[in-house]
Design an enzyme around this catalytic site. Structure first.
Site, PDB file in Angstrom:
ATOM      1  N   CYS A 198      33.978  43.168  40.263  1.00  0.00           N
ATOM      2  CA  CYS A 198      33.595  42.166  41.262  1.00  0.00           C
ATOM      3  C   CYS A 198      34.145  42.684  42.581  1.00  0.00           C
ATOM      4  O   CYS A 198      35.292  43.157  42.641  1.00  0.00           O
ATOM      5  CB  CYS A 198      34.215  40.812  40.909  1.00  0.00           C
ATOM      6  SG  CYS A 198      34.126  39.599  42.239  1.00  0.00           S
ATOM      7  N   CYS A 204      27.673  42.952  45.861  1.00  0.00           N
ATOM      8  CA  CYS A 204      28.077  41.884  44.942  1.00  0.00           C
ATOM      9  C   CYS A 204      27.533  42.239  43.559  1.00  0.00           C
ATOM     10  O   CYS A 204      26.319  42.381  43.385  1.00  0.00           O
ATOM     11  CB  CYS A 204      27.474  40.573  45.436  1.00  0.00           C
ATOM     12  SG  CYS A 204      27.746  39.163  44.358  1.00  0.00           S
TER      13      CYS A 204
HETATM   14  N1  DGL Z   1      31.807  39.428  44.899  1.00  0.00           N
HETATM   15  C1  DGL Z   1      30.976  39.067  43.854  1.00  0.00           C
HETATM   16  C2  DGL Z   1      30.810  40.120  42.784  1.00  0.00           C
HETATM   17  O1  DGL Z   1      30.944  41.278  43.057  1.00  0.00           O
HETATM   18  C3  DGL Z   1      30.805  37.671  43.371  1.00  0.00           C
HETATM   19  C4  DGL Z   1      31.889  36.716  43.441  1.00  0.00           C
HETATM   20  C5  DGL Z   1      31.399  35.299  43.228  1.00  0.00           C
HETATM   21  O2  DGL Z   1      30.839  34.761  44.175  1.00  0.00           O
HETATM   22  O3  DGL Z   1      31.565  34.749  42.140  1.00  0.00           O
HETATM   23  O4  DGL Z   1      30.496  39.825  41.671  1.00  0.00           O
END
Ligand code: DGL
Length: 261
Positions: A188, A80
């Protein structure tokens, strides 16, 4: 018995605010198929990208504690970008096992498009973070980097909605003013699942960059240099999915996303 042999058989903990990190898990498994993985999606608390850095750190720490105390993982991948930006450096100071993070692939995007226009799509928290601006400053050439916060895209992917009319409309809303472009950074981990849909809006000739492969290579190096690589090639490593949302449909959707071509 050599204790390192035992440790190298222990699983790798991979987590995300939700299901996006499964795009990273795929890269990890592709590169290191005999490792065992535990994927934890914190969908009950998603999205992280509109929370404060402190809230994201607290949520991440809880997951790291659970991975270490309950599953005895040998390494952790924060799959993430948002949690990496908000929590990784502090967590690395607090725990001794390797903690690998995800960062928007700014470096290769700039290197391959030194005079180009680059759209960096990510959550508002990632784009507001010091880490992001530091990376741009460090690698900047004559390229133009435009920040495109795309928080709703996270929610679409969480619902398994990858190419609906609503997704297309939202992409037009956030991208049209910034087109044409040479490159898109998928900053993301949810976004690789909507790459084909983003392509429909930005065009087929645009180059895409994400951090999944780089994170997999970096994890492999870290495991190797810490004597933690599972070198047994007898079996394909198991992947177990968990989610903070108790609804069984989360695990079903997790597996469906993992198996998506
Ligand atoms: N998948 C996440 C990222 O890479 C975050 C998404 C979220 O929960 O806002 O930033």
């Amino acid at each position: 018995m050599d204790s390192r042999l035992t440790i190298s058989n222990q699983p790798i903990g991979v987590f995300d605010s939700g299901l996006g990190g499964i795009s990273v898990l795929k890269e990890l498994h592709k590169l290191m198929p005999n490792e065992e993985y535990i994927f934890y999606g914190d969908s009950a608390n998603a999205p992280y990208g509109i929370k404060t850095a402190k809230q994201v750190y607290d949520l991440s720490k809880k997951i790291v504690e659970m991975f270490i105390n309950h599953y005895h993982v040998k390494a952790i991948v924060i799959a993430c970008n948002t949690a990496t930006s908000a929590a990784a450096s502090k967590l690395r100071q607090e725990y001794s096992i390797p903690i690998i993070g995800l960062e928007p692939a700014i470096k290769p995007a700039i290197e391959e498009n030194p005079n180009g226009k680059i759209l960096a799509m990510a959550t508002p928290l990632t784009l507001a973070g010091k880490k992001f601006d530091d990376a741009v400053r460090k690698y900047q050439t004559d390229s133009e980097i435009i920040k495109v916060p795309a928080p709703k895209l996270v929610e679409f992917v969480e619902k398994g909605e990858l190419d609906s009319k609503n997704v297309i409309n939202y992409l037009h809303e956030i991208l049209d003013n910034n087109l044409p472009t040479d490159a898109v950074v998928l900053g993301c981990t949810h976004f690789p699942f909507v790459k084909a849909t983003i392509k429909k809006v930005v065009g087929d000739n645009v180059k895409f960059y994400d951090g999944g492969q780089g994170a997999a290579k970096y994890l492999q190096q870290q495991l190797f240099s810490n004597n933690l690589l599972n070198t047994s090639n007898h079996h394909a490593g198991k992947i177990t999915f968990y989610n903070s949302n108790p609804d069984p449909s989360e695990i079903k959707l997790s597996k469906a996303l993992y198996n998506l071509k």
